[in-house]
Design a protein around this motif. Structure first.
Motif, PDB file in Angstrom:
ATOM      1  N   HIS A   1      78.734  39.844  74.234  1.00 52.08           N
ATOM      2  CA  HIS A   1      78.796  40.994  73.322  1.00 52.08           C
ATOM      3  C   HIS A   1      80.104  41.765  73.495  1.00 52.08           C
ATOM      4  N   LEU A   2      80.577  41.875  74.726  1.00 52.60           N
ATOM      5  CA  LEU A   2      81.855  42.559  74.950  1.00 52.60           C
ATOM      6  C   LEU A   2      83.008  41.845  74.235  1.00 52.60           C
ATOM      7  N   PHE A   3      83.040  40.528  74.342  1.00 53.56           N
ATOM      8  CA  PHE A   3      84.104  39.779  73.673  1.00 53.56           C
ATOM      9  C   PHE A   3      83.936  39.820  72.155  1.00 53.56           C
ATOM     10  N   ALA A   4      82.704  39.824  71.663  1.00 46.78           N
ATOM     11  CA  ALA A   4      82.496  39.918  70.219  1.00 46.78           C
ATOM     12  C   ALA A   4      82.997  41.258  69.690  1.00 46.78           C
ATOM     13  N   TRP A   5      82.694  42.345  70.392  1.00 47.37           N
ATOM     14  CA  TRP A   5      83.186  43.656  69.974  1.00 47.37           C
ATOM     15  C   TRP A   5      84.695  43.748  70.120  1.00 47.37           C
ATOM     16  N   LEU A   6      85.250  43.117  71.132  1.00 42.59           N
ATOM     17  CA  LEU A   6      86.702  43.079  71.275  1.00 42.59           C
ATOM     18  C   LEU A   6      87.334  42.342  70.098  1.00 42.59           C
ATOM     19  N   ALA A   7      86.701  41.259  69.640  1.00 40.22           N
ATOM     20  CA  ALA A   7      87.212  40.521  68.490  1.00 40.22           C
ATOM     21  C   ALA A   7      87.185  41.389  67.232  1.00 40.22           C
ATOM     22  N   VAL A   8      86.107  42.140  67.026  1.00 40.81           N
ATOM     23  CA  VAL A   8      86.023  43.030  65.864  1.00 40.81           C
ATOM     24  C   VAL A   8      87.124  44.091  65.933  1.00 40.81           C
ATOM     25  N   PHE A   9      87.320  44.667  67.115  1.00 40.07           N
ATOM     26  CA  PHE A   9      88.368  45.667  67.287  1.00 40.07           C
ATOM     27  C   PHE A   9      89.749  45.082  67.018  1.00 40.07           C
ATOM     28  N   LEU A  10      90.013  43.894  67.546  1.00 39.24           N
ATOM     29  CA  LEU A  10      91.317  43.264  67.340  1.00 39.24           C
ATOM     30  C   LEU A  10      91.549  42.905  65.874  1.00 39.24           C
ATOM     31  N   LEU A  11      90.491  42.537  65.167  1.00 37.95           N
ATOM     32  CA  LEU A  11      90.632  42.260  63.748  1.00 37.95           C
ATOM     33  C   LEU A  11      91.023  43.529  62.994  1.00 37.95           C
ATOM     34  N   ALA A  12      90.370  44.633  63.300  1.00 41.36           N
ATOM     35  CA  ALA A  12      90.700  45.897  62.646  1.00 41.36           C
ATOM     36  C   ALA A  12      92.133  46.318  62.968  1.00 41.36           C
ATOM     37  N   VAL A  13      92.523  46.192  64.232  1.00 38.00           N
ATOM     38  CA  VAL A  13      93.885  46.552  64.630  1.00 38.00           C
ATOM     39  C   VAL A  13      94.901  45.643  63.937  1.00 38.00           C
ATOM     40  N   ALA A  14      94.599  44.341  63.826  1.00 32.67           N
ATOM     41  CA  ALA A  14      95.523  43.412  63.188  1.00 32.67           C
ATOM     42  C   ALA A  14      95.725  43.750  61.716  1.00 32.67           C
ATOM     43  N   VAL A  15      94.639  44.102  61.030  1.00 30.83           N
ATOM     44  CA  VAL A  15      94.755  44.450  59.615  1.00 30.83           C
ATOM     45  C   VAL A  15      95.564  45.731  59.440  1.00 30.83           C
ATOM     46  N   VAL A  16      95.232  46.766  60.215  1.00 34.44           N
ATOM     47  CA  VAL A  16      95.959  48.029  60.103  1.00 34.44           C
ATOM     48  C   VAL A  16      97.419  47.837  60.474  1.00 34.44           C
ATOM     49  N   TYR A  17      97.687  47.123  61.544  1.00 38.23           N
ATOM     50  CA  TYR A  17      99.065  46.892  61.978  1.00 38.23           C
ATOM     51  C   TYR A  17      99.839  46.095  60.937  1.00 38.23           C
ATOM     52  N   GLY A  18      99.208  45.070  60.383  1.00 40.21           N
ATOM     53  CA  GLY A  18      99.885  44.243  59.395  1.00 40.21           C
ATOM     54  C   GLY A  18     100.221  44.998  58.124  1.00 40.21           C
ATOM     55  N   VAL A  19      99.287  45.838  57.659  1.00 41.14           N
ATOM     56  CA  VAL A  19      99.539  46.607  56.443  1.00 41.14           C
ATOM     57  C   VAL A  19     100.579  47.689  56.698  1.00 41.14           C
TER      58      VAL A  19
ATOM     59  N   GLU B   1     105.212  43.613  59.787  1.00 40.98           N
ATOM     60  CA  GLU B   1     105.963  42.836  60.772  1.00 40.98           C
ATOM     61  C   GLU B   1     105.145  41.581  61.084  1.00 40.98           C
ATOM     62  N   PRO B   2     105.645  40.382  60.775  1.00 44.87           N
ATOM     63  CA  PRO B   2     104.808  39.187  60.858  1.00 44.87           C
ATOM     64  C   PRO B   2     104.484  38.706  62.274  1.00 44.87           C
ATOM     65  N   VAL B   3     105.378  38.909  63.222  1.00 44.36           N
ATOM     66  CA  VAL B   3     105.154  38.345  64.559  1.00 44.36           C
ATOM     67  C   VAL B   3     104.015  39.073  65.275  1.00 44.36           C
ATOM     68  N   GLY B   4     104.060  40.399  65.288  1.00 46.76           N
ATOM     69  CA  GLY B   4     102.996  41.170  65.929  1.00 46.76           C
ATOM     70  C   GLY B   4     101.661  40.994  65.236  1.00 46.76           C
ATOM     71  N   THR B   5     101.686  40.909  63.901  1.00 49.34           N
ATOM     72  CA  THR B   5     100.450  40.709  63.148  1.00 49.34           C
ATOM     73  C   THR B   5      99.839  39.351  63.481  1.00 49.34           C
ATOM     74  N   THR B   6     100.672  38.329  63.559  1.00 50.91           N
ATOM     75  CA  THR B   6     100.181  36.994  63.914  1.00 50.91           C
ATOM     76  C   THR B   6      99.602  36.988  65.325  1.00 50.91           C
ATOM     77  N   ALA B   7     100.275  37.652  66.250  1.00 54.14           N
ATOM     78  CA  ALA B   7      99.775  37.707  67.630  1.00 54.14           C
ATOM     79  C   ALA B   7      98.426  38.412  67.688  1.00 54.14           C
ATOM     80  N   LEU B   8      98.262  39.472  66.922  1.00 49.92           N
ATOM     81  CA  LEU B   8      96.981  40.178  66.916  1.00 49.92           C
ATOM     82  C   LEU B   8      95.877  39.340  66.285  1.00 49.92           C
ATOM     83  N   PHE B   9      96.201  38.616  65.214  1.00 46.41           N
ATOM     84  CA  PHE B   9      95.191  37.735  64.612  1.00 46.41           C
ATOM     85  C   PHE B   9      94.824  36.587  65.551  1.00 46.41           C
TER      86      PHE B   9
END
Length: 132
Positions: A6-24, A28-36
């Motif tokens: 469950h901790l890793f699943a919630w971490l994945a949800v958080f990283l997805l949200a951060v990747a979307v916000v960061y990408g928009v 910057e493509p490199v950081g967005t790709t790393a977050l995804f």
């Protein structure tokens, strides 16, 4: 194991949200790709842990009423000493030097890698570790 899943699943949800916000926001493509990719890695680990937790017995870490002593005992099986991983790592390190010195260098390093891999895979089929 379920709590870790469950901790890793919630971490994945958080990283997805951060990747979307960061990408928009940064475009910057490199950081967005790393977050995804971090999202994908956390998602795979979380899925594996949750998938495996259904098939194994409930551990002491999943019981809220458990004591520390409930998790005592044998942890698992660990391989005895082996030189094969060292040989495989040495061959791999030399193989990564192939593009530096020339692709001909792989001709000498690939046999070292394959011998190390062969010895590591089949270490329980020979010698003192041989199974009956």
């Amino acid at each position: 194991m379920r709590i870790q899943g469950h901790l890793f699943a919630w971490l994945a949800v958080f990283l997805l949200a951060v990747a979307v916000v960061y990408g928009v926001w940064s475009k910057e493509p490199v950081g967005t790709t790393a977050l995804f990719l971090s999202f994908a890695l956390a998602g795979m680990v979380g899925f594996y842990l949750l998938f495996t937790a259904r098939r194994v017995d409930v551990g002491a870490q999943d019981d809220k009423e458990a004591d520390v002593a409930d998790d005592a005992g044998e942890v698992g099986f660990f391989s005895p000493h082996s030189w094969a991983p060292l040989l495989l790592a040495f061959g791999s390190a030399l193989a990564f030097l192939g593009p530096v010195f020339g692709w001909w260098f792989l001709f000498f390093t690939l046999p070292v890698m394959f011998i190390g891999l062969w010895l590591w895979v089949f270490e329980y089929y020979r010698g003192e570790n041989q199974t009956q």
